[in-house]
Structure formats: structure tokens, C-alpha cells
Design an enzyme around this catalytic site. Structure first.
Site, PDB file in Angstrom:
ATOM      1  N   VAL A  66       1.013  -1.107  -0.006  1.00 49.78           N
ATOM      2  CA  VAL A  66      -0.030   0.059  -0.001  1.00 49.78           C
ATOM      3  C   VAL A  66       0.788   1.235  -0.148  1.00 49.78           C
ATOM      4  CG1 VAL A  66      -1.975  -1.084   1.205  1.00 49.78           C
ATOM      5  CG2 VAL A  66      -0.283   0.323   2.549  1.00 49.78           C
ATOM      6  N   SER A  67       0.440   2.323  -0.190  1.00 54.33           N
ATOM      7  CA  SER A  67       1.261   3.634  -0.671  1.00 54.33           C
ATOM      8  C   SER A  67       1.594   4.340   0.776  1.00 54.33           C
ATOM      9  CB  SER A  67       0.443   4.446  -1.311  1.00 54.33           C
ATOM     10  OG  SER A  67       0.445   4.222  -2.665  1.00 54.33           O
ATOM     11  N   HIS A  68       0.401   4.371   1.902  1.00 58.02           N
ATOM     12  CA  HIS A  68       0.640   5.019   3.012  1.00 58.02           C
ATOM     13  C   HIS A  68       0.396   3.932   4.462  1.00 58.02           C
ATOM     14  CE1 HIS A  68       0.418   8.405   0.588  1.00 58.02           C
ATOM     15  NE2 HIS A  68      -0.506   8.067  -0.180  1.00 58.02           N
ATOM     16  N   GLN A  71      -3.136   3.299   5.264  1.00 56.31           N
ATOM     17  CA  GLN A  71      -3.577   2.235   4.556  1.00 56.31           C
ATOM     18  C   GLN A  71      -3.626   0.710   4.978  1.00 56.31           C
ATOM     19  OE1 GLN A  71      -2.083   3.531   0.888  1.00 56.31           O
ATOM     20  NE2 GLN A  71      -4.229   3.694   0.055  1.00 56.31           N
ATOM     21  N   GLU A 166      -5.801   5.649  -4.030  1.00 53.81           N
ATOM     22  CA  GLU A 166      -4.294   5.821  -4.157  1.00 53.81           C
ATOM     23  C   GLU A 166      -3.821   6.040  -5.563  1.00 53.81           C
ATOM     24  OE1 GLU A 166      -1.138   2.320  -4.436  1.00 53.81           O
ATOM     25  OE2 GLU A 166      -2.001   2.338  -2.320  1.00 53.81           O
TER      26      GLU A 166
END
Length: 207
Positions: A66-68, A71, A166
Site C-alpha cells: 500500500v502507499s501509506h 492504509q 491511491e
């Protein structure tokens, strides 16, 4: 008489790609036998030598991203969905990789480590929920390079595990980058006009 194999059969027999076998020949790790016609071939002694000399079994790896940090729930959802997929398909998994980082950036530590291990022929299969869990752009190139090393990338296509927000954030990042570049070009164009006010009006760089 010992059974003999062409390069394609031999590659399948040892679980590697034809390209890998050819590379090993170039590097001197493997020497093919030659028929009077000049065609290369291998026999069971070559198979035993390669399988017996393998440093370890080739692994099946699941990669989730995931990006962050915010998340983490999405990350765990990926893990659970892929776990269910592997259980349903009786797929034994040797390693689970979880990573937080943008799909727009290739300099993710665990992602780069995975690519290095694929290039060394240590990974037989990588499972991902969706293409963009690995990279936002360039998936076909990475898949091609992996196949060259005998590694299959399995895309489960869990669309629900590819967060739309995202993708929106990634697209906004691209727009922001190009806006910055356009601003720099306009500054450059203005500087030319200021430095050469008596020259002919230059055609706009952005026109």
C-alpha cells in the site's frame, strides 16, 4: 544409453528458462555437449549436476503493498485475500512480503530486494493481488525480465484490493510534476525575452 535433451527440454527439466541456460553457458557455469552437426545437447548427468548443485529451492513469494501507513487495513485485506486464494489453490507459500510505499517509486527497499532475488534465479513465483500492487507503470517490462529468469508473476486480479484513492493520488502527483516543469519552461521563455528584448519575438516554447 543416457537420455539426452535439447536446450528447451533441459531448461524445463531443471526448472529454469532457456535464456537462463544460455546465460549460464556464456558465464561458464554450464557446458553443453555437441553433436557432430554442432547442435548442443544435455544428458542426465547435466540434470543431476544442476539440480544437485542448486543452493536452495526456488521460492514462491506473495508481495503485498500500500502507499501509506494509514492504509494498513487495506494491506491486511490484501494479505487475507491472497491467503484465501493460496489455500483454495493449494499453493504453498514460502514467504510473505508486506511493504508501504508508492507504486510510482521504484526505490522501495523490499521491492528492489525482490527484483534482485528474481535476477539471481532464487524465486520461482510471485503472487500479487493486482498489477499496481507491484508497480503503477512498467509491469509488462518487469514481468518480461522475471520470465527471463524462469519466474512467473501471478496476478490474482483482486480489483477490490486496488484502492481507487491511491490511483487518484498517483495521478495528481504526475499532474503536479508536469505543472512544475511547465512553469520552469515558461520562466526560461520569459528570461530569453528579457535578455534579448530587441530580437524578433520568439515563437512560444509551449505553443
Amino acid at each position: 544409453m543416457s537420455k539426452t535433451y535439447g536446450i528447451g527440454e533441459f531448461a524445463k527439466r531443471i526448472g529454469r528458462s532457456v535464456q537462463t541456460v544460455r546465460r549460464w553457458e556464456r558465464e561458464g557455469k554450464l557446458t553443453a555437449k555437441r553433436r557432430p552437426s554442432g547442435h548442443r545437447y544435455f544428458d542426465e548427468s547435466d540434470v543431476r549436476a544442476m539440480l544437485g548443485g542448486a543452493p536452495e529451492k526456488r521460492l514462491t513469494v506473495v508481495y503485498c503493498r500500500v502507499s501509506h501507513v494509514g492504509q494498513k487495513d487495506d494491506l491486511e485485506s490484501q494479505v487475507k485475500a491472497l491467503e484465501a486464494y493460496c489455500l483454495a489453490g493449494a499453493i504453498p507459500v514460502d514467504e510473505w512480503i508486506k511493504e508501504v510505499g508508492s507504486a510510482m517509486h521504484f526505490k522501495r527497499k523490499r521491492f528492489l530486494d525482490l527484483l534482485d532475488r528474481i535476477s539471481r534465479g532464487e524465486i520461482a513465483r510471485v503472487l500479487i493481488a493486482h498489477k499496481d500492487r507491484l508497480v503503477r507503470f512498467g509491469f509488462d517490462l518487469i514481468e518480461h525480465l522475471a520470465l527471463e529468469q524462469g519466474c512467473e508473476i501471478v496476478v490474482v486480479n483482486q480489483e477490490s484490493l486496488s484502492p481507487e484513492r491511491e490511483m487518484v493520488e498517483d495521478l495528481l502527483a504526475i499532474v503536479h510534476t508536469f505543472r512544475g516543469r511547465m512553469y520552469e519552461i515558461r520562466k526560461y521563455e520569459k528570461q530569453i525575452k528579457d535578455d534579448y528584448p530587441d530580437s524578433l519575438e520568439p515563437k512560444g516554447l509551449l505553443s
